[in-house]
Scaffold this motif. Structure first.
Motif, short mmCIF file in Angstrom:
data_model
loop_
_atom_site.label_atom_id
_atom_site.label_comp_id
_atom_site.label_asym_id
_atom_site.label_seq_id
_atom_site.Cartn_x
_atom_site.Cartn_y
_atom_site.Cartn_z
N GLY A 101 -46.45 -41.14 -6.00
CA GLY A 101 -47.78 -40.74 -6.41
C GLY A 101 -47.72 -39.96 -7.71
O GLY A 101 -46.68 -39.95 -8.39
N GLU A 102 -48.81 -39.30 -8.04
CA GLU A 102 -48.91 -38.63 -9.34
C GLU A 102 -49.10 -37.13 -9.21
O GLU A 102 -49.84 -36.66 -8.35
N LYS B 217 -48.90 -39.79 -19.24
CA LYS B 217 -49.37 -40.33 -17.96
C LYS B 217 -48.25 -40.99 -17.17
O LYS B 217 -48.19 -40.87 -15.95
N ALA B 218 -47.35 -41.70 -17.84
CA ALA B 218 -46.27 -42.39 -17.14
C ALA B 218 -45.35 -41.40 -16.41
O ALA B 218 -44.78 -41.72 -15.36
N CYS B 219 -45.23 -40.18 -16.97
CA CYS B 219 -44.34 -39.18 -16.36
C CYS B 219 -44.93 -38.59 -15.08
O CYS B 219 -44.19 -38.05 -14.26
N ARG B 220 -46.24 -38.68 -14.92
CA ARG B 220 -46.86 -38.16 -13.71
C ARG B 220 -46.32 -38.82 -12.46
O ARG B 220 -46.26 -38.22 -11.39
N ARG B 221 -45.95 -40.09 -12.60
CA ARG B 221 -45.49 -40.87 -11.44
C ARG B 221 -43.98 -40.81 -11.25
O ARG B 221 -43.46 -41.29 -10.25
N SER B 222 -43.29 -40.20 -12.20
CA SER B 222 -41.84 -40.19 -12.16
C SER B 222 -41.31 -39.08 -11.25
O SER B 222 -41.49 -37.88 -11.53
N ILE B 223 -40.67 -39.46 -10.16
CA ILE B 223 -40.06 -38.48 -9.28
C ILE B 223 -38.98 -37.71 -10.03
O ILE B 223 -38.85 -36.49 -9.87
#
Length: 269
Positions: free
Chosen positions: A203-204, A146-152
């Motif tokens: 965003g995600e 989940k944390a990677c979803r927000r990582s540009i």
């Protein structure tokens, strides 16, 4: 934010006279959670009108910008809901597709796009794994965290290796993205270019690692035609240059092109 079925629209992009259009319609109207369905077309004809009437689905004609990007942007504009899935007329959605998208969207803080894994449909047979599918699933695996979803940075590293996101599996969150989403300067990599642009935004990218749709591969598909014309190679290089120096872009394109050949209808799976 909690999303419900009233927040979503399937917009089916119909083109000419596809023998698969009714299969697509039945798949989106047969979801475990029902939402709005619209058909849009820039090639209005008797076949599409009769099919829309048969299933009592609103038909809206695009008289504006021509081309795939124009049609897809029109589809997003036409939908009045915050969540929009651009359904390609040849593809089939699993019964739990929308249910999974709504559940995932409701657990996101600021989703840009949500998308699922997919299987292929070739000659009426479901293909659950080939080299290209395995490579794409590996590329997207970081987004299971989940944390990677927000990582540009993570999103751009994934996209820098190729177009792993299956366009018809994508649900766009209109209010969270810059519009228009698609640019009309390509034929094959319109979606990859759009995800590259959105990958820069906060965003995600919410990946649902379940194969909840079937992407049909056939000789008349745009992707297959472009592969035969070698247009795909030109557009792939254009995209790789957005992430890499020229010499690295050429190396990656060479290996990705080999994998993409599995899209050819006569290719080995």
């Amino acid at each position: 934010m909690k999303y419900g079925n009233e927040d979503h629209t399937f917009v089916i992009c119909a083109y000419k006279e596809s023998p698969y259009l009714e299969d697509c319609i039945r798949s989106v109207t047969g979801q475990t959670v029902c939402s709005s369905v619209i058909i849009v077309t820039s090639t209005p004809n008797t076949f599409i009108r009769k099919t829309a009437d048969k299933y009592q689905i609103p038909l809206i004609c695009n008289h504006g910008e021509a081309g795939i990007a124009g049609d897809w942007n029109f589809a997003i504009e036409t939908a009045k809901t915050p969540l929009v899935t651009i359904a390609h007329q040849d593809d089939i959605y699993g019964r739990h597709y929308l249910e999974a998208v709504l559940q995932t969207a409701s657990f996101c803080s600021h989703p840009l796009i949500l998308f699922t894994d997919y299987d292929e449909l070739r000659g009426g047979k479901i293909v659950r794994g080939n080299r290209l599918l395995r490579v794409k699933r590996l590329m997207l695996s970081p987004l299971k965290i989940k944390a990677c979803r927000r990582s540009i940075w993570v999103r751009r590293r994934i996209l820098s290796m190729g177009s792993a996101i299956c366009c018809p599996s994508v649900t766009i969150v209109k209010k969270n993205v810059s519009l228009p989403v698609f640019e009309n300067n390509m034929k094959s990599n319109i979606d990859w270019q759009a995800w590259e642009k959105l990958s820069r935004e906060k965003g995600e990218f919410a990946y649902i690692p379940s194969a909840l749709m079937l992407h049909r591969i056939h000789r008349d598909s745009t992707t297959s035609q472009l592969l035969e014309k070698d247009q795909r190679r030109v557009e792939d290089l254009y995209m790789y240059r957005k992430f890499w120096p020229e010499w690295i872009a050429g190396i990656i394109e060479h290996f990705y092109q080999s994998a993409e050949k599995s899209n050819e209808i006569n290719g080995k799976l």
